[in-house]
Each structure stands twice: as structure tokens, then as C-alpha cells.
Design a protein around this motif. Structure first.
Motif, PDB file in Angstrom:
ATOM      1  N   TRP A  91      21.440   7.271  -6.949  1.00 29.30           N
ATOM      2  CA  TRP A  91      20.874   6.421  -7.990  1.00 29.30           C
ATOM      3  C   TRP A  91      20.091   7.281  -8.969  1.00 29.30           C
ATOM      4  N   GLY A  92      20.373   7.122 -10.235  1.00 27.35           N
ATOM      5  CA  GLY A  92      19.669   7.885 -11.250  1.00 27.35           C
ATOM      6  C   GLY A  92      19.853   9.382 -11.098  1.00 27.35           C
ATOM      7  N   GLY A  93      21.025   9.797 -10.594  1.00 29.85           N
ATOM      8  CA  GLY A  93      21.304  11.217 -10.422  1.00 29.85           C
ATOM      9  C   GLY A  93      20.691  11.827  -9.181  1.00 29.85           C
ATOM     10  N   VAL A  94      20.068  11.012  -8.336  1.00 28.97           N
ATOM     11  CA  VAL A  94      19.429  11.512  -7.108  1.00 28.97           C
ATOM     12  C   VAL A  94      20.222  11.018  -5.903  1.00 28.97           C
ATOM     13  N   ARG A  95      20.529  11.927  -4.987  1.00 29.98           N
ATOM     14  CA  ARG A  95      21.242  11.585  -3.773  1.00 29.98           C
ATOM     15  C   ARG A  95      20.278  11.577  -2.581  1.00 29.98           C
ATOM     16  N   SER A  96      20.482  10.609  -1.703  1.00 29.65           N
ATOM     17  CA  SER A  96      19.658  10.521  -0.502  1.00 29.65           C
ATOM     18  C   SER A  96      20.424   9.736   0.550  1.00 29.65           C
ATOM     19  N   GLU A  97      19.773   9.485   1.677  1.00 28.25           N
ATOM     20  CA  GLU A  97      20.361   8.673   2.731  1.00 28.25           C
ATOM     21  C   GLU A  97      19.510   7.426   2.947  1.00 28.25           C
ATOM     22  N   GLY A  98      20.126   6.273   2.779  1.00 29.10           N
ATOM     23  CA  GLY A  98      19.421   5.030   3.050  1.00 29.10           C
ATOM     24  C   GLY A  98      19.492   4.691   4.526  1.00 29.10           C
ATOM     25  N   ARG A  99      18.519   3.886   4.962  1.00 29.32           N
ATOM     26  CA  ARG A  99      18.469   3.495   6.372  1.00 29.32           C
ATOM     27  C   ARG A  99      18.246   1.990   6.480  1.00 29.32           C
ATOM     28  N   ASN A 119       0.793  -1.228   0.000  1.00 32.90           N
ATOM     29  CA  ASN A 119       0.000   0.000   0.000  1.00 32.90           C
ATOM     30  C   ASN A 119       0.827   1.280   0.000  1.00 32.90           C
ATOM     31  N   PHE A 120       2.141   1.147   0.197  1.00 30.18           N
ATOM     32  CA  PHE A 120       2.991   2.334   0.097  1.00 30.18           C
ATOM     33  C   PHE A 120       3.265   2.706  -1.357  1.00 30.18           C
ATOM     34  N   GLN A 121       2.733   1.924  -2.301  1.00 27.11           N
ATOM     35  CA  GLN A 121       2.765   2.176  -3.741  1.00 27.11           C
ATOM     36  C   GLN A 121       4.140   1.939  -4.363  1.00 27.11           C
ATOM     37  N   THR A 122       5.172   2.411  -3.740  1.00 32.61           N
ATOM     38  CA  THR A 122       6.545   2.138  -4.163  1.00 32.61           C
ATOM     39  C   THR A 122       7.443   2.276  -2.942  1.00 32.61           C
ATOM     40  N   ARG A 123       8.540   1.541  -2.971  1.00 32.22           N
ATOM     41  CA  ARG A 123       9.556   1.673  -1.920  1.00 32.22           C
ATOM     42  C   ARG A 123      10.927   1.897  -2.586  1.00 32.22           C
ATOM     43  N   HIS A 124      10.880   2.536  -3.745  1.00 32.91           N
ATOM     44  CA  HIS A 124      12.083   2.863  -4.509  1.00 32.91           C
ATOM     45  C   HIS A 124      12.949   3.815  -3.695  1.00 32.91           C
ATOM     46  N   VAL A 125      14.277   3.689  -3.816  1.00 33.83           N
ATOM     47  CA  VAL A 125      15.174   4.546  -3.029  1.00 33.83           C
ATOM     48  C   VAL A 125      15.010   6.022  -3.385  1.00 33.83           C
ATOM     49  N   ASN A 126      14.458   6.331  -4.557  1.00 35.89           N
ATOM     50  CA  ASN A 126      14.223   7.722  -4.947  1.00 35.89           C
ATOM     51  C   ASN A 126      12.783   8.157  -4.709  1.00 35.89           C
ATOM     52  N   SER A 127      11.995   7.327  -4.034  1.00 35.89           N
ATOM     53  CA  SER A 127      10.624   7.699  -3.688  1.00 35.89           C
ATOM     54  C   SER A 127      10.638   8.572  -2.428  1.00 35.89           C
ATOM     55  N   PRO A 128       9.485   9.154  -2.060  1.00 36.25           N
ATOM     56  CA  PRO A 128       9.468  10.101  -0.930  1.00 36.25           C
ATOM     57  C   PRO A 128       9.932   9.476   0.392  1.00 36.25           C
ATOM     58  N   TYR A 129      10.648  10.299   1.159  1.00 29.04           N
ATOM     59  CA  TYR A 129      11.080   9.906   2.501  1.00 29.04           C
ATOM     60  C   TYR A 129      10.219  10.553   3.580  1.00 29.04           C
ATOM     61  N   ASP A 130       9.409  11.545   3.207  1.00 28.01           N
ATOM     62  CA  ASP A 130       8.701  12.331   4.220  1.00 28.01           C
ATOM     63  C   ASP A 130       7.228  12.535   3.899  1.00 28.01           C
ATOM     64  N   VAL A 131       6.650  11.699   3.022  1.00 29.17           N
ATOM     65  CA  VAL A 131       5.230  11.801   2.706  1.00 29.17           C
ATOM     66  C   VAL A 131       4.482  10.679   3.436  1.00 29.17           C
ATOM     67  N   PRO A 132       3.516  11.006   4.268  1.00 27.88           N
ATOM     68  CA  PRO A 132       2.811   9.964   5.022  1.00 27.88           C
ATOM     69  C   PRO A 132       2.131   8.951   4.099  1.00 27.88           C
ATOM     70  N   GLY A 133       2.379   7.674   4.349  1.00 24.68           N
ATOM     71  CA  GLY A 133       1.675   6.611   3.643  1.00 24.68           C
ATOM     72  C   GLY A 133       2.187   6.289   2.261  1.00 24.68           C
ATOM     73  N   SER A 168      17.760  -1.498   3.211  1.00 25.74           N
ATOM     74  CA  SER A 168      17.334  -0.651   2.102  1.00 25.74           C
ATOM     75  C   SER A 168      18.315  -0.824   0.957  1.00 25.74           C
ATOM     76  N   ALA A 169      17.913  -0.381  -0.229  1.00 29.41           N
ATOM     77  CA  ALA A 169      18.799  -0.257  -1.397  1.00 29.41           C
ATOM     78  C   ALA A 169      19.355  -1.581  -1.902  1.00 29.41           C
ATOM     79  N   GLU A 170      18.666  -2.686  -1.664  1.00 25.54           N
ATOM     80  CA  GLU A 170      19.110  -3.947  -2.271  1.00 25.54           C
ATOM     81  C   GLU A 170      18.947  -3.913  -3.776  1.00 25.54           C
ATOM     82  N   GLU A 171      17.869  -3.279  -4.225  1.00 25.60           N
ATOM     83  CA  GLU A 171      17.559  -3.301  -5.652  1.00 25.60           C
ATOM     84  C   GLU A 171      18.539  -2.477  -6.483  1.00 25.60           C
ATOM     85  N   ILE A 172      19.353  -1.675  -5.849  1.00 24.96           N
ATOM     86  CA  ILE A 172      20.359  -0.910  -6.590  1.00 24.96           C
ATOM     87  C   ILE A 172      21.750  -1.467  -6.225  1.00 24.96           C
ATOM     88  N   GLN A 173      21.950  -2.716  -6.642  1.00 23.86           N
ATOM     89  CA  GLN A 173      23.246  -3.385  -6.492  1.00 23.86           C
ATOM     90  C   GLN A 173      23.623  -3.585  -5.030  1.00 23.86           C
TER      91      GLN A 173
END
Length: 460
Positions: free
Chosen positions: A143-151, A92-106, A222-227
Motif C-alpha cells: 500500500w502506498g509503495g510500502v510492502r509488509s505482512e498483514g496478520r 492509544n496506539f496513535q495509528t493502526r495504519h498498515v504502514n505504521s510500525p510493526y515493532d515499536v512498543p505501544g 487487518s487491512a480492511e481499510e485498504i480495500q
């Protein structure tokens, strides 16, 4: 030291200062109400290999293995509704991609993180001090030109026995679509890897209710899907940098469906991958788990695979085995690649019986590793002449018997076994033309086996 690591390292110090877990009673938390879809295929009855009576050593115990009622009770605590509740939440979170939102509820990977950490917090609250929730392992992601922090999310059951080592049980919680760089594409990831996350949370909930000899560390990567960026960082930043005594790693990735791409159903078997060669620590761990399942959870067979993972594919266990740490991957027997990394990977392809049996099978193996008596040491095979050899080993005071397992020439798993009450076996069956190796495991008064010793190579 990296200051981001310090809180977790402080927590892990607890593992080695004699923190004794308290036995705890069943909690009264309400059960989820989502009803899973069941399959009609009955579970199998699978015995474990043993020699016929006429070929057994005279010392062999011929009675049936004792049943650990506590372990049966433990396996029966796996709740189908709870497993499906977790997968439904992940989807139900729709996506859990590493470049998806980190601060949007749900929505997005941030919502998935909050859910898993929230579940760990509930487990801690109900564990009567048995379960420690560590600070997150934070690592850089690009990933894909986007930087973030994985947890990476970490929970720990400190072991009661000094020197018993650490068992890591893990599953990745990120997902991805065929548009690999698109953090907004729908990627429900129910099976890949909501199923592994569900099993991880259920096993943590159940195992936290009793003492474990070995320390058990539960990690949601996190981030298994990106190597496998998350597990690679975890192994480098923590396991290797802090010289943690990780003896075994069990990775669960895609374990929820018994249905193949052609519609065939196999709810009796699950694959287990481990890195070559056949004598590697990872392969020995795989043999341990297969044998433990045969003895303690015979409703599902573990099928050993002779390679680290499927051709051209990977998962988080390889981050450990590449670093010399024994690690394996559980994955369903009938993988449907057409459902991977797209909008078809939804809850309706998860089978209740299969996911439950898979979770119980892995739980049985993990419990034998973490709660069983430590393996006997100092194995020696002495030549007595006339084709007779004596295998001797170090006594374990809490053991009431020992399992002797043999691996036939060229075999991936153990092919023969017997049980003895002594700490030696005098036998004419230790023949190098038949067997490559032998190992010994201790059995406690309830019938629970522990991990096997190192494998003694049988040579001329």
C-alpha cells in the motif's frame, strides 16, 4: 499447501474430531477501571411481530415466550468498563495504519496486534480448554509503495455437534487517516473500528465460557481499510481453499456511537446490511438476526438495510458474501462521517449505553445461531383444498416447540410469527397474495430459539 496455513488448518481439524467443550465457571479476573460515559436515554422495550389471536392457527401456542435465564445471564456479563478499556487501548496506539510500525512498543499496528493476541491468550487461559488460539493468518500487503505482512488473528470455540457448521464473528483492527498512504498520521480509530474490536473481544470472552453446538471462529482482520485486503485473503486462503463449512458471518464495524452529525441521539436502533437479492443467504441471515434480537434482546431494534453496504462503501462482510457465504454487517444507526478517518474519531464519541446494547444484541443473535437447536429440515407445504394448506417439517428431538415465521410480499424481514408444539400446521393463512415465504425454527426447553430453516416459497 501453503506452509503458513498449516498450523491454523491443523487447529481447525479439531473442530471436526468431536472435541467436546467443558462447561466452565465465571473467572475471577479483575475488572478494568476505566469508567465509560453514559447516556440518559432509557433503553426501549421492543416486542416481536405476531398474529392476533383470532387469526392464529388452532395449534398456535398463545402463552408468552419462555425466557432463557442462561441467556439473560450471558448478556448481563457484557461489561462496559471492559469495552472501554479495549477502545482506549486501540486509540492509544496513535495509528493502526498498515504502514505504521510493526515493532515499536505501544505504537502502530504491531502494538495493536500484540494487544489483541494477548487478549485472546488470556481468554484461552481462562476458558478451561474451550477456546483455541490459532496461529496467525499471514498475508502480503502492499500500500502506498510500502510492502509488509498483514496478520489476521484467529480464535476458535470448537463446536460440540457434528455438521453444525461454523459461525465467523469478525471486526477489523486497522485504522487510517484522510492521508490514506501516510502510516505516521494520527488515526486513533476509536469507533472505526475500536468499537468492533472491543465487542469482538468481549463476545469471545463470554462465549468461551460455555459449549456451543456450532463452531465459533473469532477473527480480527487487518487491512480492511485498504480495500479489505485481509478478509479477501482469509476467504481465499482458508475458507474456500480448505472448504470450511462457514454457515454465517457477522461483521461488526463502527458500532459505538448513538450521536448523529446534527447532534441527534438514537440509542434504540442499529443498522444491519446484507447483500441482495432479498432471497440471498446473506439477507436470510439478516432476517434471522433481526428476529432473534426481537425475541432475546428486545432493548435494541435491528433495522434491516436493503443493500450490501452504504453507497460507495465496504467492509469485511462483503469478502464473504461475494464468495457466496452468508454475511452481514452491523453498524450504528447514526453514523457521523465527519469523524471517520481523521483525528476526531476518539473515545469521547463512544456512548456507554449504545455500545453495550449493541454488543448484547449481537451476542444474543450469535448465541442463538451457535447454541440453538439446528433448524428443522424437509419443509413441505401441502394443499388440502378449500384454501387450507398444511406445513410439515422434520422433528428435532430436543425441541419443545417451533416458531413459524412468515415474510409478507415485498418485505425485507419476517412480518408475522406464531409458535406451535407440533411438527405441522394446518391453516388457511398460507396465502401467496399475503406472504412470499415461511421458515421454521426449533425452540429448546429454556426458550432459546435456533436458526431458521431454509425459506419455503409460498406460491399458488
Amino acid at each position: 499447501m501453503n506452509t503458513r496455513r498449516a498450523p491454523l488448518i491443523s487447529t481447525l481439524i479439531l473442530l471436526y474430531i468431536g472435541l467436546i467443550l467443558l462447561a466452565c465457571t465465571l473467572s475471577s479476573e479483575p475488572a478494568p477501571t476505566i469508567v465509560p460515559r453514559a447516556t440518559s436515554t432509557p433503553p426501549p422495550t421492543i416486542g416481536y411481530a405476531t398474529l392476533p389471536p383470532e387469526l392464529l392457527p388452532q395449534q398456535a401456542v398463545t402463552s408468552a415466550p419462555r425466557t432463557d435465564v442462561r441467556l439473560i445471564t450471558l448478556l448481563n456479563q457484557v461489561e462496559q468498563d471492559r469495552l472501554f478499556l479495549h477502545i482506549n487501548a486501540m486509540q492509544n496506539f496513535q495509528t493502526r495504519h498498515v504502514n505504521s510500525p510493526y515493532d515499536v512498543p505501544g505504537i502502530g499496528i504491531g502494538a495493536a496486534y500484540n494487544y489483541i493476541r494477548g487478549q485472546f491468550e488470556q481468554i484461552r487461559a481462562q476458558s478451561q480448554g474451550n477456546f483455541v488460539l490459532a496461529n496467525d493468518h499471514v498475508f502480503p500487503v502492499e500500500w502506498g509503495g510500502v510492502r509488509s505482512e498483514g496478520r489476521n488473528i484467529v480464535g476458535v470455540i470448537p463446536g460440540t455437534e457434528t455438521g453444525a457448521g461454523i459461525l465467523v464473528i469478525c471486526a477489523h483492527y486497522d485504522s487510517i487517516s484522510i492521508a490514506f498512504d501516510d502510516g505516521s498520521a494520527y488515526a486513533p480509530g476509536a469507533n472505526d473500528n475500536g468499537s468492533g474490536v472491543a465487542a469482538l473481544l468481549e463476545m469471545a470472552r463470554i462465549m468461551s465460557r460455555q459449549p456451543q453446538r456450532a463452531t465459533v471462529m473469532f477473527v480480527a482482520f487487518s487491512a480492511e481499510e485498504i480495500q479489505r485486503a485481509g478478509s479477501l485473503a482469509f476467504v481465499q486462503d482458508y475458507v474456500l481453499a480448505e472448504n470450511l463449512d462457514v454457515n454465517w458471518t457477522i461483521n461488526m464495524d463502527i458500532i459505538g456511537s448513538s450521536t448523529g452529525p446534527d447532534g441527534s441521539i438514537n440509542d434504540r436502533e442499529i443498522r444491519l446490511f446484507s447483500a441482495e437479492p432479498n432471497e440471498s443467504g446473506s439477507r436470510v441471515l439478516a432476517r434471522n438476526l433481526q428476529f432473534m434480537a426481537r425475541r432475546h434482546a428486545p432493548d435494541m431494534a435491528i433495522i434491516l438495510q436493503p443493500q450490501g453496504d452504504r453507497e460507495g462503501r465496504y467492509s469485511d462482510h462483503l469478502s464473504f458474501s461475494d464468495a457466496g457465504i452468508p454475511a452481514v454487517r452491523f453498524i450504528e444507526i447514526n453514523e457521523d462521517n465527519a469523524r471517520n478517518h481523521n483525528d476526531r474519531d476518539t473515545l469521547d464519541d463512544i456512548q456507554a449505553l449504545y455500545l453495550t446494547r449493541a454488543t448484547q444484541t449481537i451476542l444474543a443473535g450469535a448465541t442463538a445461531l451457535s447454541r440453538g437447536i439446528r433448524p428443522p429440515g424437509n419443509l413441505v407445504l401441502r394443499d388440502e383444498g378449500g384454501g387450507v394448506r398444511t406445513l410439515v417439517w422434520e422433528s428435532r428431538p430436543e425441541a419443545v416447540s417451533y416458531i413459524v415465521a412468515l415474510r409478507a410480499v415485498g418485505a425485507t424481514g419476517y412480518t408475522e410469527s406464531f409458535e406451535v408444539a407440533d411438527t405441522f400446521v394446518r391453516w388457511d393463512g398460507f396465502v401467496p397474495s399475503r406472504f412470499n415465504a415461511v421458515a421454521v425454527a426449533a425452540v429448546d426447553e429454556t426458550g432459546l430459539m435456533g436458526p431458521f430453516s431454509f425459506e419455503y416459497q409460498i406460491v399458488n
